[in-house]
Design a protein around this motif. Structure first.
Motif, short mmCIF file in Angstrom:
data_model
loop_
_atom_site.label_atom_id
_atom_site.label_comp_id
_atom_site.label_asym_id
_atom_site.label_seq_id
_atom_site.Cartn_x
_atom_site.Cartn_y
_atom_site.Cartn_z
N SER A 96 0.89 -1.29 -0.04
CA SER A 96 0.17 0.06 -0.21
C SER A 96 0.89 1.06 -0.06
CB SER A 96 -0.72 -0.32 1.40
OG SER A 96 -1.19 1.36 1.15
N ASP A 101 -1.18 1.77 6.31
CA ASP A 101 -1.76 0.23 6.14
C ASP A 101 -1.10 -0.86 6.54
OD1 ASP A 101 -4.03 0.80 5.77
OD2 ASP A 101 -3.34 1.68 3.44
N ARG A 104 -1.45 -3.90 8.29
CA ARG A 104 -2.90 -4.87 7.37
C ARG A 104 -2.14 -5.95 6.32
NH1 ARG A 104 -6.87 -0.82 4.87
NH2 ARG A 104 -7.75 -3.00 5.50
#
Length: 201
Positions: A96, A101, A104
């Motif tokens: 990302s 992020d 994640r």
């Protein structure tokens, strides 16, 4: 009450304008936002995502190596204002452009249209992102390899907060223009009304 000609003119002409004109201004802003700006923004995101897909298609190894995927994102994302994300063929986040992020990576993206993108369809919508706590315009484009199999998905998302702020400013501008217009019209209209007799009809 409202028995003089002047009063009747006020009731039949001025009061409807006070209601109709602001409603027309609000409706115009809504139409511009919903039918012009947001669709154009989504179309632009699709075009940008298509460019990224063209860059990613010749590099099938991107979708098997998170580090290589992140290097690709870092190199490409500078050309675009939207957040760029690469997903593998299972819908897991590979890379990302948003540093927030990083935790994640490796997790499956929670997005309503992900299944459509993984099936080979282009998906686009405006929806609320619980992660960003904001409305976003979201586009997902599948990346298909030479063997016609899905390699992964390119996702571009754009926060609509700044767009809504611009429209809030536009709403205030419309209100200001209406107030000035009513003031100027009232100054001229007062002279016209004063020319009418005040006797009872």
């Amino acid at each position: 009450m409202f028995r003089t000609l002047r009063s009747r003119l006020i009731l039949s002409h001025i009061l409807p304008l006070l209601v109709v004109v602001p409603l027309m201004g609000i409706a115009l802003i809504y139409l511009l936002e919903e039918l012009v700006l947001l669709p154009n923004l989504t179309a632009e995101l699709k075009q940008q995502a298509a460019q990224i897909v063209d860059l990613a298609e010749p590099q099938p190894s991107l979708w098997m190596d998170a580090a290589q995927a992140q290097a690709f994102v870092d190199r490409v994302a500078a050309r675009f204002t939207a957040r760029l994300m690469l997903l593998d063929r299972a819908g897991n986040i590979l890379a990302s452009s948003d540093a927030a992020d990083v935790d994640r990576v490796g997790q499956r993206l929670d997005q309503p249209d992900l299944a459509r993108a993984l099936s080979g369809e282009i998906a686009a919508r405006q929806n609320y992102s619980s992660h960003l706590q904001s409305d976003i315009a979201d586009v997902l484009l599948p990346v298909v390899g030479a063997d016609r199999q899905l390699n992964g998905v390119v996702r571009l998302s754009y926060q609509l907060t700044s767009v809504y702020e611009q429209f809030a400013a536009l709403r205030w501008l419309v209100v200001g223009v209406l107030i000035v217009g009513f003031f100027l019209w009232g100054c001229g209209g007062r002279r016209v009304l004063q020319s009418f007799p005040t006797r009872r009809a």
